[in-house]
Structure formats: C-alpha cells, structure tokens
Design an enzyme around this catalytic site. Structure first.
Site, PDB file in Angstrom:
ATOM      1  N   ASP A  24      26.062  -4.242 -17.880  1.00 25.94           N
ATOM      2  CA  ASP A  24      25.251  -3.434 -18.819  1.00 25.94           C
ATOM      3  C   ASP A  24      25.903  -3.195 -20.188  1.00 25.94           C
ATOM      4  O   ASP A  24      25.835  -2.072 -20.717  1.00 25.94           O
ATOM      5  CB  ASP A  24      24.891  -2.090 -18.164  1.00 25.94           C
ATOM      6  N   GLU A  72      20.616  -3.282 -17.365  1.00 28.69           N
ATOM      7  CA  GLU A  72      19.704  -2.320 -16.738  1.00 28.69           C
ATOM      8  C   GLU A  72      18.418  -2.289 -17.573  1.00 28.69           C
ATOM      9  O   GLU A  72      18.482  -2.295 -18.802  1.00 28.69           O
ATOM     10  CB  GLU A  72      20.342  -0.918 -16.696  1.00 28.69           C
ATOM     11  N   LYS A 129      18.398  -5.780 -13.871  1.00 29.29           N
ATOM     12  CA  LYS A 129      18.377  -4.896 -12.698  1.00 29.29           C
ATOM     13  C   LYS A 129      17.658  -3.594 -13.036  1.00 29.29           C
ATOM     14  O   LYS A 129      17.880  -3.020 -14.097  1.00 29.29           O
ATOM     15  CB  LYS A 129      19.808  -4.627 -12.211  1.00 29.29           C
ATOM     16  N   LYS A 132      21.038   1.116 -10.798  1.00 29.58           N
ATOM     17  CA  LYS A 132      22.409   1.223 -11.283  1.00 29.58           C
ATOM     18  C   LYS A 132      23.271   0.090 -10.703  1.00 29.58           C
ATOM     19  O   LYS A 132      24.155  -0.411 -11.368  1.00 29.58           O
ATOM     20  CB  LYS A 132      23.003   2.594 -10.925  1.00 29.58           C
ATOM     21  N   VAL A 157      29.968  -0.905 -18.456  1.00 28.63           N
ATOM     22  CA  VAL A 157      29.660   0.517 -18.597  1.00 28.63           C
ATOM     23  C   VAL A 157      28.500   0.911 -17.672  1.00 28.63           C
ATOM     24  O   VAL A 157      27.636   0.092 -17.391  1.00 28.63           O
ATOM     25  CB  VAL A 157      29.305   0.842 -20.064  1.00 28.63           C
ATOM     26  N   THR A 158      28.513   2.177 -17.244  1.00 25.39           N
ATOM     27  CA  THR A 158      29.593   3.129 -17.382  1.00 25.39           C
ATOM     28  C   THR A 158      30.391   3.142 -16.086  1.00 25.39           C
ATOM     29  O   THR A 158      29.860   2.871 -15.021  1.00 25.39           O
ATOM     30  CB  THR A 158      29.083   4.570 -17.695  1.00 25.39           C
ATOM     31  N   CYS A 162      27.094   2.655 -13.302  1.00 23.81           N
ATOM     32  CA  CYS A 162      26.698   1.307 -12.878  1.00 23.81           C
ATOM     33  C   CYS A 162      27.859   0.447 -12.404  1.00 23.81           C
ATOM     34  O   CYS A 162      27.681  -0.391 -11.505  1.00 23.81           O
ATOM     35  CB  CYS A 162      25.918   0.620 -13.996  1.00 23.81           C
ATOM     36  N   GLN A 202      43.204   5.536  -1.037  1.00 24.37           N
ATOM     37  CA  GLN A 202      43.136   5.275   0.411  1.00 24.37           C
ATOM     38  C   GLN A 202      43.389   3.804   0.732  1.00 24.37           C
ATOM     39  O   GLN A 202      42.717   3.203   1.577  1.00 24.37           O
ATOM     40  CB  GLN A 202      41.764   5.710   0.964  1.00 24.37           C
TER      41      GLN A 202
HETATM   42  N1  TIU Z   1      24.715   1.228 -16.900  1.00 20.93           N
HETATM   43  C1  TIU Z   1      24.813   2.489 -16.516  1.00 20.93           C
HETATM   44  O1  TIU Z   1      25.890   2.970 -16.180  1.00 20.93           O
HETATM   45  N2  TIU Z   1      23.666   3.256 -16.565  1.00 20.93           N
HETATM   46  C2  TIU Z   1      23.644   4.595 -16.863  1.00 20.93           C
HETATM   47  O2  TIU Z   1      22.594   5.205 -16.901  1.00 20.93           O
HETATM   48  N3  TIU Z   1      24.861   5.175 -17.121  1.00 20.93           N
HETATM   49  C3  TIU Z   1      25.072   6.439 -17.571  1.00 20.93           C
HETATM   50  O3  TIU Z   1      26.229   6.845 -17.621  1.00 20.93           O
HETATM   51  N4  TIU Z   1      24.037   7.192 -17.974  1.00 20.93           N
END
Ligand code: TIU
Length: 235
Positions: A24, A72, A129, A132, A157-158, A162, A202
């Site tokens: 993303d 996304e 996609k 997430k 990200v993030t 995701c 872990q």
């Molecule tokens: N790609 C992804 O992480 N989608 C999100 O909505 N991330 C947020 O941190 N909002």
C-alpha cells in the site's frame, strides 16, 4: 541461500523462492488529500520510508527477486466495501467521496495508485485488495503458489495495520516473513515500534524483523554474482 542478521535470530532464505512485497505505498496514505489524511493522520510521518524502500526495491530488482505490490481500494461502485468500513469514525471525507486526488480509496483514481518513486515495473504483479491483509479476497496466494514462493519480505504502510495484517495472514498460511523495520512506516511512532517488536517476540511468533541495510547488501552481492556469471557464460 542468503543469511540476514535479524530478530529473534539470523534469517536464512533462498532468493529464488522469495518475494519483496510492498504494501500500500499509495498516494492515499502518503500524500495530503487522501484516505490517510481524511482519518486525521499526519501523512508526512510516512515519507521517511520512501528512500530506504527505494534502495531495497532497486537491489531486489537488480538481483532478480520477485517483486509484488499491493493497493488497498474498492470498486467504483463500492460493492466490495463493507458498509461498516465506510461508516466507521468521523473522517473529513469517506471512502468514495471526491477529494483532490480523486475519489477516496477507489480503484483507478490518482490517490489509490502507487507513488511515482516506487511505481511497479511491467511484470511486477499489483494486488488490489479490499481489506487490510493482502490475502483476503485477492489472488495473492495463487500468484505466490504459481511462482513457488515460500518466503515474503514484507514492507510498506502502515506497520501496525496492513503490514501487520498481511504478516499475520502469511504466517498462518505457512510463509516465512522477514520485515525490514525501516522500510515500514506508521502515523504513530509507538505503534510502529511495538508492532515490530510483536512480530519478533516469543522466538518470532509471526516472523523476523531486520534493518534493510544487510538485506540490500546481500541482494546487491547476489546481483553482482549473477552478472559475473552471465558475463562468463557469454564470453
Ligand atoms: N494500508 C493500511 O495500513 N491501511 C490503513 O488504513 N492504515 C491505517 O493506518 N489507517
């Protein structure tokens, strides 16, 4: 086999069966006027990911490692967007609304596309996609299977949304995941740090975490080796 210094221990993998996955890296998350900012986030927090991820992408491409991108987003009619996702929170703009980068998080719009610095090359699959995770409601698993990929280097990200969801999905499906922390970014520093720690805790409950520098060095050495071999063959 490549050996990379990582947490909780050295990560060994065969690059012929591995892929670099960029999650993303879209304008919607990295630029003002997109989905990330509509949720109240400071999108400038993510820009520091771009230079190290570009170096890793260049090294991966040079070494012949498979490269796969995700985005996304939703169909223009929003038929695949859960009403609960659209209705959630108090964003300044909702999914599907018209913004400065086009309709928020809608496929085919400028904001939903990948940033120019990391733009996919022809032959690099792009997974659209709706969720997430990269596996949910996509053909990601089929593409990995057809390419005999069992190891994922997951970036993007993030970190705690995701990237984490994809690593968790991949781990449950039997893939080994390595996450170069400096090639991932979050709007929240503490979530980034704890998100990475959770992966490697872990004994590596979801995967391994590393810095990108040793990975770039190993892939660059592999690229040099491959070039030398093909020059020797054609001499
Ligand atoms: N790609 C992804 O992480 N989608 C999100 O909505 N991330 C947020 O941190 N909002």
């Amino acid at each position: 086999m490549l050996r990379i210094a990582a947490q909780p221990g050295v990560f060994e993998f065969d690059p012929a069966h591995a892929a670099l996955v960029l999650i993303d890296m879209q304008r919607d998350f990295l630029e003002p006027g997109g989905f990330g900012e509509s949720l109240g986030n400071d999108v400038s927090k993510l820009t520091k990911v771009v230079p190290p991820l570009r170096r890793l992408l260049d090294a991966a491409r040079a070494s012949g490692l498979a490269v796969i991108h995700t985005r996304e987003g939703h169909r223009p009619d929003l038929a695949d967007a859960p009403p609960a996702k659209i209705a959630r929170g108090q964003p300044s703009q909702r999914i599907g609304d018209a913004g400065p980068l086009g309709r928020i998080l809608v496929r085919g719009e400028t904001g939903q596309d990948i940033i120019p610095e990391l733009y996919p090359l022809p032959g690099e699959p792009v997974i659209d996609k709706p969720g997430k995770g990269a596996f949910y409601a996509t053909d990601f698993a089929a593409i990995l299977k057809h390419r005999a990929i069992d190891t994922l280097i997951v970036t993007g990200v993030t970190t705690e949304v995701c990237v984490h969801t994809t690593v968790r999905e991949a781990n449950d499906r039997g893939y080994r995941c390595l996450v170069p922390g400096d090639c991932c970014g979050s709007y929240f520093d503490e979530f980034h740090d704890v998100g990475l720690a959770m992966i490697a805790a872990q004994g590596g409950i979801f995967g391994w975490v590393c810095e990108s520098a040793p990975l770039v060095a190993a892939l660059t050495a592999l690229a040099v080796q491959k070039t030398a071999l093909s020059e020797a063959r054609s001499a």
